[in-house]
Design an enzyme around this catalytic site. Structure first.
Site, PDB file in Angstrom:
ATOM      1  N   HIS A 235       0.815  -1.213   0.000  1.00 37.62           N
ATOM      2  CA  HIS A 235       0.000   0.000   0.000  1.00 37.62           C
ATOM      3  C   HIS A 235       0.854   1.272   0.000  1.00 37.62           C
ATOM      4  O   HIS A 235       0.345   2.357  -0.276  1.00 37.62           O
ATOM      5  CB  HIS A 235      -0.970   0.000   1.193  1.00 37.62           C
ATOM      6  CG  HIS A 235      -0.330   0.242   2.528  1.00 37.62           C
ATOM      7  ND1 HIS A 235      -0.010  -0.781   3.406  1.00 37.62           N
ATOM      8  CD2 HIS A 235       0.054   1.386   3.159  1.00 37.62           C
ATOM      9  CE1 HIS A 235       0.522  -0.277   4.495  1.00 37.62           C
ATOM     10  NE2 HIS A 235       0.575   1.041   4.378  1.00 37.62           N
TER      11      HIS A 235
ATOM     12  N   ASP B  59       0.157  -7.731   1.510  1.00 46.55           N
ATOM     13  CA  ASP B  59       0.519  -6.309   1.551  1.00 46.55           C
ATOM     14  C   ASP B  59       2.039  -6.125   1.564  1.00 46.55           C
ATOM     15  O   ASP B  59       2.562  -5.315   2.324  1.00 46.55           O
ATOM     16  CB  ASP B  59      -0.108  -5.627   2.757  1.00 46.55           C
ATOM     17  CG  ASP B  59      -0.068  -4.094   2.643  1.00 46.55           C
ATOM     18  OD1 ASP B  59       0.161  -3.596   1.517  1.00 46.55           O
ATOM     19  OD2 ASP B  59      -0.237  -3.416   3.666  1.00 46.55           O
TER      20      ASP B  59
ATOM     21  N   GLY C 112       3.494   6.397   7.933  1.00 48.67           N
ATOM     22  CA  GLY C 112       4.870   6.638   7.531  1.00 48.67           C
ATOM     23  C   GLY C 112       5.804   5.549   8.021  1.00 48.67           C
ATOM     24  O   GLY C 112       6.869   5.328   7.464  1.00 48.67           O
ATOM     25  N   ASN C 113       5.393   4.847   9.100  1.00 51.76           N
ATOM     26  CA  ASN C 113       6.149   3.695   9.574  1.00 51.76           C
ATOM     27  C   ASN C 113       5.931   2.460   8.703  1.00 51.76           C
ATOM     28  O   ASN C 113       6.700   1.502   8.782  1.00 51.76           O
ATOM     29  CB  ASN C 113       5.756   3.329  11.016  1.00 51.76           C
ATOM     30  CG  ASN C 113       6.532   4.117  12.054  1.00 51.76           C
ATOM     31  OD1 ASN C 113       5.966   4.956  12.744  1.00 51.76           O
ATOM     32  ND2 ASN C 113       7.821   3.847  12.168  1.00 51.76           N
ATOM     33  N   SER C 114       4.876   2.455   7.910  1.00 53.84           N
ATOM     34  CA  SER C 114       4.553   1.289   7.092  1.00 53.84           C
ATOM     35  C   SER C 114       5.731   0.897   6.211  1.00 53.84           C
ATOM     36  O   SER C 114       6.316   1.731   5.523  1.00 53.84           O
ATOM     37  CB  SER C 114       3.339   1.577   6.207  1.00 53.84           C
ATOM     38  OG  SER C 114       2.174   1.713   6.975  1.00 53.84           O
TER      39      SER C 114
ATOM     40  N   LEU D 142      -7.816 -24.324  -2.907  1.00 50.93           N
ATOM     41  CA  LEU D 142      -8.721 -25.448  -2.669  1.00 50.93           C
ATOM     42  C   LEU D 142     -10.029 -25.308  -3.423  1.00 50.93           C
ATOM     43  O   LEU D 142     -10.658 -26.306  -3.778  1.00 50.93           O
ATOM     44  CB  LEU D 142      -8.979 -25.567  -1.164  1.00 50.93           C
ATOM     45  CG  LEU D 142      -9.754 -26.779  -0.660  1.00 50.93           C
ATOM     46  CD1 LEU D 142      -9.091 -28.081  -1.111  1.00 50.93           C
ATOM     47  CD2 LEU D 142      -9.885 -26.745   0.857  1.00 50.93           C
ATOM     48  N   GLY D 143     -10.462 -24.079  -3.655  1.00 49.27           N
ATOM     49  CA  GLY D 143     -11.693 -23.872  -4.420  1.00 49.27           C
ATOM     50  C   GLY D 143     -12.951 -24.033  -3.599  1.00 49.27           C
ATOM     51  O   GLY D 143     -13.946 -24.582  -4.088  1.00 49.27           O
TER      52      GLY D 143
END
Length: 383
Positions: free
Chosen positions: A123, A153, A225-227, A284-285
């Site tokens: 992100h 992510d 901002g730490n992401s 697996l569906g």
């Protein structure tokens, strides 16, 4: 004679009280330090600054490997597709064909390879037209997106710079609840910052943040901002990639509940993206449903472990193996299934075309089915 024993007992009592007091308040007086040459070193009671608890060495080792990430998005002028109407020209002026630059987003990343590969959150760089990194030593360079995995992510960048400081990573170094951890990143764009906390919990799932969740929870302050920044232990080893926080405010301030993707997961995904350009997972569906207490009672189950098949994908691996809607999956390759999140993460560990044996409850009896997993369809992340 009686008086003599009375005086002796009183003296012994006073001596024992004195030894106890010294042992408690000044233990160093009774246990002198010994030098390397065997001689007894003089006793000192002074406290120096170096004796205080500090994580400066760990921070100094890890900080150079954490980078700031700047992303820019090109935004087309809203006047570009307007018809050429003479009456509008005074208002449009020269902006009809001009592109404007969107706001620059600030995030963080971690240099995880001496070849210039950088781990960050998806992100942070999502929909970016250009990416630039900034090192703690002042160097800046453009970065190329190598690949991403929206389901966890995570994204992998590459920068062409010499002598990149690589963060130390010890495979299999699983943190423990209560361990001291440090979060390094660029919160709110104020500059590189280190915060401290402990590991509050492990294996957090069901948060609705990612498709696949197995988060480290920490109370170390993590803010916007730490992401993508590093979560390290007290030795400076990478143990996680800071990913998300719990917040009740619109500006996203820290409330002491942060989540990081484990380093083992992040490094495995990075290596697969570098090797193949993407991440492949088993599929697996089915659409699973957790077993509630009422369902467990209705099916005469001892507990709520397992999942019920709510729907089957047409021509999916589960359907082709003979599984039916309403079947209860109890275990996979002998490992009990705790719930839908556990099943999802378990299946994701297998490569497509892997064969997995499921123990299934159907009609009050257990049956074993061997399912050949398919490849999970690519997911498109929406905001």
């Amino acid at each position: 004679m009686y008086r003599f024993w009375l005086l002796l007992s009183q003296a012994v009592t006073v001596c024992l009280a004195l030894v106890f007091t010294i042992t408690t308040l000044r233990p160093g007086w009774l246990t002198p330090a010994t030098r390397n040459d065997g001689r007894v070193a003089p006793v000192t009671t002074s406290v120096t600054a170096s004796d205080s608890l500090s994580f400066a060495a760990a921070v100094a080792a890890a900080t150079p490997s954490v980078v700031n990430i700047y992303t820019t998005k090109n935004i087309e002028s809203p006047f570009k597709n307007l018809p050429d109407v003479p009456a509008l020209k005074p208002f449009i002026k020269d902006n009809k064909d001009q592109n404007t630059m969107g706001p620059t987003n600030l995030g963080s990343g971690v240099i995880a390879s001496d070849k210039g590969y950088i781990l960050t959150n998806y992100h942070v760089i999502e929909a970016a037209d250009s990416i630039e990194i900034g090192l703690s030593d002042g160097r800046k360079a453009p970065a190329k997106l190598i690949g991403s995995d929206p389901d966890t992510d995570l994204a992998v960048l590459k920068a062409e710079l010499p002598d990149l400081p690589v963060i130390h990573y010890n495979a299999g170094n699983t943190p423990r609840i209560g361990d001291i951890v440090l979060a390094i990143g660029n919160p709110f764009g104020v500059g590189q910052t280190t915060t401290m906390g402990i590991v509050s919990a492990l294996g957090r799932t069901g948060l609705g943040i990612n498709t696949y969740e197995n988060f480290i929870q920490t109370d170390a302050a993590i803010n916007p901002g730490n992401s993508g920044g590093a979560l390290i232990n007290s030795r400076g080893d990478l143990i996680g990639i800071n990913t998300a926080i719990y917040t009740e405010s619109a500006d996203g301030g820290s409330l002491g509940i942060g989540f990081a993707t484990p380093a083992d997961t992040a490094m495995r995904i990075m290596n697969e993206i570098i090797k193949t350009g993407s991440v492949s997972r088993g599929w697996l569906g089915i659409e699973p449903q957790d077993i509630t207490t009422d369902l467990a009672r209705a099916f005469n189950l001892k507990n709520t472990n397992g999942v019920i098949i709510a729907t089957l994908a047409p021509n999916g691996p589960a359907g082709q193996a003979g599984l039916l809607v309403g079947d209860i999956l109890l275990s996979a390759n002998g490992e009990d299934i705790a719930g839908t999140d556990h099943l999802l993460n378990k299946i994701a560990e297998f490569a497509p075309q892997s064969k997995v044996t499921f123990t299934v409850l159907r009609g009050g009896k257990t049956h074993d089915f061997i399912v050949t997993l398919g490849k999970r369809p690519q997911q498109t992340r929406t905001n």
